[in-house]
Design a protein around this motif. Structure first.
Motif, PDB file in Angstrom:
ATOM      1  N   PHE A   6     -88.047 -70.915 -57.821  1.00  0.00           N
ATOM      2  CA  PHE A   6     -86.767 -70.430 -58.676  1.00  0.00           C
ATOM      3  C   PHE A   6     -86.939 -68.848 -58.856  1.00  0.00           C
ATOM      4  N   VAL A   7     -86.202 -68.004 -58.508  1.00  0.00           N
ATOM      5  CA  VAL A   7     -86.332 -66.739 -58.678  1.00  0.00           C
ATOM      6  C   VAL A   7     -85.192 -66.034 -59.027  1.00  0.00           C
ATOM      7  N   SER A   8     -85.070 -64.855 -59.689  1.00  0.00           N
ATOM      8  CA  SER A   8     -83.922 -63.938 -60.153  1.00  0.00           C
ATOM      9  C   SER A   8     -84.490 -62.545 -60.481  1.00  0.00           C
ATOM     10  N   GLN A   9     -83.517 -61.667 -60.296  1.00  0.00           N
ATOM     11  CA  GLN A   9     -83.710 -60.138 -60.788  1.00  0.00           C
ATOM     12  C   GLN A   9     -83.475 -60.501 -62.486  1.00  0.00           C
ATOM     13  N   LYS A  10     -82.325 -60.838 -62.739  1.00  0.00           N
ATOM     14  CA  LYS A  10     -82.040 -60.734 -64.178  1.00  0.00           C
ATOM     15  C   LYS A  10     -82.848 -62.051 -64.969  1.00  0.00           C
ATOM     16  N   GLY A  11     -83.114 -61.710 -66.197  1.00  0.00           N
ATOM     17  CA  GLY A  11     -83.985 -62.679 -67.048  1.00  0.00           C
ATOM     18  C   GLY A  11     -82.914 -63.616 -67.759  1.00  0.00           C
ATOM     19  N   LEU A 106     -81.463 -69.506 -56.757  1.00  0.00           N
ATOM     20  CA  LEU A 106     -81.269 -68.500 -57.379  1.00  0.00           C
ATOM     21  C   LEU A 106     -80.206 -68.591 -58.486  1.00  0.00           C
ATOM     22  N   PRO A 107     -80.520 -69.133 -59.681  1.00  0.00           N
ATOM     23  CA  PRO A 107     -79.435 -69.157 -60.892  1.00  0.00           C
ATOM     24  C   PRO A 107     -78.850 -67.811 -60.948  1.00  0.00           C
ATOM     25  N   THR A 108     -77.724 -67.850 -61.244  1.00  0.00           N
ATOM     26  CA  THR A 108     -77.099 -66.654 -61.610  1.00  0.00           C
ATOM     27  C   THR A 108     -76.025 -66.897 -62.598  1.00  0.00           C
ATOM     28  N   ASP A 114     -73.915 -60.060 -63.549  1.00  0.00           N
ATOM     29  CA  ASP A 114     -74.800 -60.971 -63.247  1.00  0.00           C
ATOM     30  C   ASP A 114     -74.927 -61.132 -61.463  1.00  0.00           C
ATOM     31  N   LEU A 115     -73.602 -61.341 -61.158  1.00  0.00           N
ATOM     32  CA  LEU A 115     -73.365 -61.768 -59.559  1.00  0.00           C
ATOM     33  C   LEU A 115     -73.969 -60.486 -58.889  1.00  0.00           C
ATOM     34  N   ARG A 116     -73.694 -59.083 -59.080  1.00  0.00           N
ATOM     35  CA  ARG A 116     -74.352 -57.959 -58.394  1.00  0.00           C
ATOM     36  C   ARG A 116     -75.674 -57.917 -58.153  1.00  0.00           C
ATOM     37  N   PRO A 117     -76.293 -57.786 -59.251  1.00  0.00           N
ATOM     38  CA  PRO A 117     -78.000 -58.236 -59.089  1.00  0.00           C
ATOM     39  C   PRO A 117     -78.400 -59.426 -58.145  1.00  0.00           C
ATOM     40  N   ALA A 118     -77.787 -60.562 -58.341  1.00  0.00           N
ATOM     41  CA  ALA A 118     -78.137 -61.757 -57.735  1.00  0.00           C
ATOM     42  C   ALA A 118     -77.917 -61.560 -56.149  1.00  0.00           C
ATOM     43  N   VAL A 119     -76.574 -60.640 -55.889  1.00  0.00           N
ATOM     44  CA  VAL A 119     -76.483 -60.748 -54.457  1.00  0.00           C
ATOM     45  C   VAL A 119     -77.493 -59.655 -53.807  1.00  0.00           C
TER      46      VAL A 119
END
Ligand SMILES: Nc1ncnc2c1ncn2[C@@H]1O[C@H](COP(=O)(O)OP(=O)(O)OP(=O)(O)O)[C@@H](O)[C@H]1O
Ligand SMILES: [Mg+2]
Length: 210
Positions: A6-11, A106-108, A114-119
């Motif tokens: 489970f990963v993401s850029q944003k917290g 990748l939860p977003t 939110d979506l831009r950093p997720a992409v």
């Protein structure tokens, strides 16, 4: 064994939340599950596991804090499912975790912020050689069906898979987790159903055991 990262850029997007839900439901279905907490600065899974045990909830898959991905992966062979909860920011270990995972979740959130950093995280993983088919985005903290639809379209246009269903933004999900429960264990049937649908989408996205 299967490894799901489970990963993401944003917290705060729901990594720990979804890792708990998948772990609990897989354990309930009879799989041997371990939860690896790579978020050493927060240790959220470890704390939640303690709350879960204190509340006497079953099943309570074992959780361990790991300083390194290698350490976490050393347990993968002994279980059916290892869930890896990553830290708030994508870091050097994120790529390594994605490489060793059978599925990268990748939860977003649904806003463009939110979506831009997720992409961008997805793009960087794909650029590093991870097939886009191994990535699965999950929409979380959604406030309306229309918002979910727009976010889903955005991710699909960017070339990514999005899990069916979504986690609506609800206090009840926090309340459940405050008590050591998973989001699939809230007292509200409609919210349970929403969470179960997302967990089922994660299970459906797992590659067949080879
Ligand atoms: N759908 C939701 N509705 C309401 N609250 C939610 C929802 N999903 C998660 N939360 C809450 O939001 C907070 C952040 O969620 P969570 O810890 O799962 O995110 P995270 O991506 O693991 O965060 P971090 O990057 O800090 O590790 C938690 O307090 C959690 O209970
Ligand atoms: Mg977390």
């Amino acid at each position: 064994m299967t490894v799901v990262a489970f990963v993401s850029q944003k917290g705060g997007v729901g990594k720990s939340t979804l890792a708990r839900a998948l772990s609990v439901e897989a354990a309930r279905a009879g799989l041997a599950v371990r939860m690896a907490d790579l978020d050493v600065s927060q240790g959220s899974q470890v704390d939640w596991h303690r709350d879960r045990l204190a509340a006497g909830l079953d099943p309570a898959p074992p959780v361990q804090l790991h300083r390194t991905l290698q350490d976490a992966l050393s347990y993968a062979a002994s279980v059916d499912l290892l869930t890896i909860d990553g830290p708030a920011r994508a870091d050097a270990d994120t790529l390594a975790a994605a490489r060793s995972a059978d599925l990268v979740v990748l939860p977003t959130g649904p806003s463009l912020d939110d979506l831009r950093p997720a992409v961008r995280v997805g793009n960087s993983l794909v650029k590093a050689g991870i097939p886009a088919t191994r990535l699965l985005y999950v929409l979380t903290r959604v406030s309306s069906e229309a918002e979910a639809d727009a976010a889903r379209d955005y991710m699909i246009s960017a070339g990514y898979r999005v899990a069916s269903g979504y986690l609506p933004e609800r206090t009840a999900f926090r309340t459940a987790q405050n008590g050591g429960r998973a989001v699939t264990e809230t007292q509200y049937p409609s919210l349970r159903a929403a969470a179960e649908r997302v967990v089922q989408a994660l299970i459906d996205a797992l590659p067949e055991e080879g």
